[in-house]
Design a protein around this motif. Structure first.
Motif, PDB file in Angstrom:
ATOM      1  N   GLY A   1      19.321 -18.237  83.318  1.00  0.00           N
ATOM      2  CA  GLY A   1      19.535 -19.604  83.783  1.00  0.00           C
ATOM      3  C   GLY A   1      18.262 -20.212  84.358  1.00  0.00           C
ATOM      4  O   GLY A   1      17.969 -21.390  84.147  1.00  0.00           O
ATOM      5  N   ALA A   2      17.510 -19.415  85.106  1.00  0.00           N
ATOM      6  CA  ALA A   2      16.243 -19.904  85.657  1.00  0.00           C
ATOM      7  C   ALA A   2      15.247 -20.216  84.546  1.00  0.00           C
ATOM      8  O   ALA A   2      14.547 -21.241  84.592  1.00  0.00           O
ATOM      9  N   ALA A   3      15.180 -19.354  83.548  1.00  0.00           N
ATOM     10  CA  ALA A   3      14.269 -19.602  82.429  1.00  0.00           C
ATOM     11  C   ALA A   3      14.697 -20.843  81.646  1.00  0.00           C
ATOM     12  O   ALA A   3      13.848 -21.645  81.228  1.00  0.00           O
TER      13      ALA A   3
ATOM     14  N   TRP B   1       7.683 -22.014  79.823  1.00  0.00           N
ATOM     15  CA  TRP B   1       9.031 -21.541  80.131  1.00  0.00           C
ATOM     16  C   TRP B   1       9.779 -21.149  78.864  1.00  0.00           C
ATOM     17  O   TRP B   1      10.578 -20.197  78.880  1.00  0.00           O
TER      18      TRP B   1
ATOM     19  N   CYS C   1      15.831 -13.224  92.531  1.00  0.00           N
ATOM     20  CA  CYS C   1      17.193 -12.852  92.925  1.00  0.00           C
ATOM     21  C   CYS C   1      17.923 -12.191  91.756  1.00  0.00           C
ATOM     22  O   CYS C   1      18.636 -11.200  91.931  1.00  0.00           O
ATOM     23  N   GLY C   2      17.738 -12.721  90.558  1.00  0.00           N
ATOM     24  CA  GLY C   2      18.358 -12.120  89.378  1.00  0.00           C
ATOM     25  C   GLY C   2      17.839 -10.724  89.121  1.00  0.00           C
ATOM     26  O   GLY C   2      18.608  -9.811  88.774  1.00  0.00           O
TER      27      GLY C   2
ATOM     28  N   LEU D   1      21.450 -15.315  86.341  1.00  0.00           N
ATOM     29  CA  LEU D   1      20.426 -15.948  87.167  1.00  0.00           C
ATOM     30  C   LEU D   1      19.066 -15.983  86.465  1.00  0.00           C
ATOM     31  O   LEU D   1      18.377 -17.005  86.476  1.00  0.00           O
ATOM     32  N   ILE D   2      18.682 -14.874  85.854  1.00  0.00           N
ATOM     33  CA  ILE D   2      17.372 -14.811  85.193  1.00  0.00           C
ATOM     34  C   ILE D   2      17.312 -15.760  84.004  1.00  0.00           C
ATOM     35  O   ILE D   2      16.379 -16.562  83.874  1.00  0.00           O
TER      36      ILE D   2
ATOM     37  N   LEU E   1      14.558 -16.258  89.638  1.00  0.00           N
ATOM     38  CA  LEU E   1      14.180 -15.104  88.847  1.00  0.00           C
ATOM     39  C   LEU E   1      14.189 -13.835  89.695  1.00  0.00           C
ATOM     40  O   LEU E   1      14.650 -12.789  89.247  1.00  0.00           O
TER      41      LEU E   1
ATOM     42  N   SER F   1      16.359 -23.371  82.893  1.00  0.00           N
ATOM     43  CA  SER F   1      16.074 -24.513  83.762  1.00  0.00           C
ATOM     44  C   SER F   1      14.606 -24.918  83.653  1.00  0.00           C
ATOM     45  O   SER F   1      14.287 -26.103  83.591  1.00  0.00           O
ATOM     46  N   GLY F   2      13.736 -23.955  83.608  1.00  0.00           N
ATOM     47  CA  GLY F   2      12.318 -24.255  83.434  1.00  0.00           C
ATOM     48  C   GLY F   2      12.009 -24.824  82.064  1.00  0.00           C
ATOM     49  O   GLY F   2      11.165 -25.706  81.912  1.00  0.00           O
TER      50      GLY F   2
END
Length: 125
Positions: free
Chosen positions: A37-39, A51, A3-4, A34-35, A1, A41-42
């Protein structure tokens, strides 16, 4: 998150400072991937309720801001991320043919929404 968020900030700052402003779409696209995708993934992990909520808030913010600025790629990314998160909830609630029917119908509806919104953004730009 994080890095995004840095990628999105770099894109915004490069456009405002007029330093390598032509890279702004690349920075923001990578950051949003990235943001979101991270959300996602959670949302498919252990504590998925929190999430999912974060994913829907982030996706809604991306959709609203991208619609205001007429950025159809970012709009599509937000809609698709929210839709995939919704599929996770539907996968837990339904099974078998009912799930298949709902996924097929909702996929066509989301595709229609994306096509219509892209045309509208392009026409008013």
């Amino acid at each position: 998150l994080g890095c995004g968020a840095l990628f999105v900030a770099a894109g915004i700052l490069s456009a405002r400072a007029r330093r390598k402003a032509h890279f702004e779409p690349v920075w923001i696209t990578l950051g949003l991937l990235l943001i979101l995708g991270a959300a996602l993934s959670g949302a498919f992990g252990g504590r998925w309720v929190a999430w999912e909520a974060a994913l829907f808030v982030l996706a809604a913010a991306v959709v609203v801001i991208s619609f205001l600025y007429r950025r159809s790629l970012y709009f599509a990314m937000g809609v698709i991320a929210a839709y995939v998160g919704l599929l996770r909830i539907l996968g837990d609630a339904l099974e078998g043919r009912a799930l298949l029917l709902v996924v097929a119908a909702s996929s066509l509806a989301v595709l229609g929404l994306l096509v219509r919104s892209h045309r509208r953004m392009k026409a008013t730009a």
